[in-house]
Design an enzyme around this catalytic site. Structure first.
Site, PDB file in Angstrom:
ATOM      1  N   GLY A 124       5.577 103.464  22.874  1.00 34.09           N
ATOM      2  CA  GLY A 124       4.180 103.660  24.228  1.00 34.09           C
ATOM      3  C   GLY A 124       5.033 103.883  24.927  1.00 34.09           C
ATOM      4  CE  LYS A 125       8.996 106.230  28.994  1.00 29.75           C
ATOM      5  NZ  LYS A 125      10.397 106.290  28.124  1.00 29.75           N
ATOM      6  N   GLY A 126       4.283 103.669  30.542  1.00 25.64           N
ATOM      7  CA  GLY A 126       3.146 103.652  31.108  1.00 25.64           C
ATOM      8  C   GLY A 126       4.103 103.459  32.475  1.00 25.64           C
TER       9      GLY A 126
END
Ligand code: NAD
Length: 439
Positions: A124-126
């Site tokens: 994931g990344k954000g």
């Protein structure tokens, strides 16, 4: 002082090149690595289709009261690429040029990285599209809290576990944890402390996390040196980006006798042929926010930086920094990717043609997520590990992954990057084949 690098440069890089303003299809590049690795691994077509796209793409808008009393609307992202191996895992980036496309690319890379490292995590990344240097500390705290509040139960210790990345740090994670515990995780406070990693140690973080990514980069460089009979002591290093990854890599390499002769960040580049005192430079950056104004170095341009005569280059800033021109200019034997995605495919092809070796991001900077996993395990078990235990485990994890990459590259006659993707893909495919597609 020896001749400045400009007088020795064999190639120059156009100074107008600021990568962030050029269109670079980062996500498509990452997808192309998957496609290339799939040629070496038996991947069912539907599995490749699933892995080409993120599972969830979340965008939130939230208002924050600024110090002057006005309200500003922010845009936050969380891309959840895959959780077939475990909770989504990956950093939160605060940067003015952040985009959905970048987060999709970075989230996918986390899936490959965690699979390569044999961690029970997905990718994931954000983050938020804004310049964290342009707001006060109080504003930064409120922005972080509103962002994590807006994400609500879309994150969680067994679902999606953020960590620091560019523009965020342990303090950001402390605010994130506190927000989560005061809202979603109010009842199960101990169990919920693993909702983020990279926290300050007193707030449930682990010793060794702050330096873990740099330490992992150095384990990879040392292993490469051992295998190629390259003596590290007395060698020269150049580093782009002197934040968490760049500064810790330089400090740890200094202890092995490798001296930093050129360094750059968002404010510019400095050169010191005698070698910087990296401890002092790190302290200076901690106090001043950048290398700008540091006295013991000569200002050079970005193009001069890439042409500095050295042995090792560690890019530790942003993606797409080494295009074909920079790769032609580099005067080093090894590029170890501390940053995610610093080489464009064109740049990588030039490095390969010139015989400059490459240690790819998904392996080289995986020390961060590996020690994040140790932090998460300690939180789950209410344990506190000693630094030696963290360091011992990290070294073994990095060397084992290095070996998996090398074996795959040898067997399949491919480059290191595709080998890393290949190893990761084998693991993911096996799980999809065993579990099949629901229902
Ligand atoms: P950071 O915010 O601590 O430091 C970033 C550095 O890059 C700063 O020195 C900044 O000035 C510099 N920089 C920004 N824009 C630049 C530009 N246009 N030109 C030159 N320098 C520029 O971030 P970090 O955590 O050290 O992350 C750096 C890279 O490493 C990123 O690609 C990140 O995704 C990757 N990474 C970080 C971790 C981690 O644990 N922090 C783990 C794995 C990978």
């Amino acid at each position: 002082m020896s001749a400045p690098p400009s007088q020795r440069a064999s190639q120059t890089v156009p100074s107008t090149r600021t990568v962030t303003t050029e269109r670079y299809d980062f996500f498509r590049v990452i997808q192309s690595y998957l496609d290339e690795a799939a040629r070496h691994v038996n991947v069912p077509e539907h599995v490749r289709g699933i892995l080409r796209e993120p599972k969830n793409e979340l965008i939130v808008h939230f208002p924050v009261r600024m110090d002057n009393g006005e309200y500003r609307l922010f845009k936050g992202y969380r891309i959840q690429h895959s959780n077939i191996l475990g909770p989504f895992k990956g950093g939160m980036r605060y940067h003015e040029h952040a985009s959905l496309d970048d987060f999709k690319a970075l989230a996918a890379m986390m899936t490959w990285k965690c699979a390569l490292m044999n961690l029970p995590f997905g990718g994931g990344k954000g983050g938020i599209k804004f310049d964290p240097r342009g707001v006060s500390r109080d504003e930064l705290g409120r922005i972080t809290r509103r962002f994590f509040h807006a994400l609500g139960s879309n994150i969680g210790p067994d679902y999606d576990v953020p960590a620091p990345d560019v523009g965020t740090n342990a303090q950001t994670m402390a605010w994130a944890l506190d927000t989560y515990l005061n809202t979603v995780g109010m009842v199960h406070k101990t169990a919920a402390s693993g909702v983020v990693t990279g926290k300050p140690v007193a707030s449930g973080g682990t010793v060794g996390r702050e330096t873990a990514t740099g330490q992992g980069v150095v384990h990879c460089i040392s292993e490469w040196a051992r295998r190629t009979r390259f003596k590290l002591e007395g060698k020269k290093l150049i580093v782009q980006g002197f934040g968490n990854v760049g500064s810790n890599t330089a400090v740890i390499l200094a202890a092995l006798g490798v001296s930093l002769v050129a360094v750059g960040d968002h404010t510019g580049y400095l050169y010191n042929p005698e070698g910087f005192n990296v401890h002092r430079l790190k302290q200076y950056v901690a106090q001043n926010g950048s290398i700008a104004g540091y006295a013991n170095g000569q200002k050079i341009t970005r193009e001069e930086f890439f042409a500095v005569q050295a042995d090792i280059f560690v890019p530790a800033a942003l993606e797409n920094q080494i295009g074909a021109t920079e790769a032609e200019a580099l005067q080093v034997s090894l590029v170890a990717e501390g940053a995610n995605g610093p080489c464009s495919p064109e740049g990588e092809a030039v490095l390969a043609r010139r015989g400059i070796e490459l240690l790819p991001d998904v392996l080289a900077n995986a020390g961060g997520v590996t020690v994040s996993y140790y932090e998460w395990v300690q939180n789950k078990r209410s344990e506190t590990w000693a630094l030696e235990e963290v360091e011992e485990r990290l070294e073994k994890a990095m060397l084992d992954a290095y070996d998996r990459m090398s074996q795959f590259a040898k067997t399949h006659n491919c480059g290191n990057r595709i080998a890393c993707y290949g190893v990761a893909l084998q693991r993911l495919v096996q799980v999809y084949v065993e579990r099949e597609i629901f229902p």
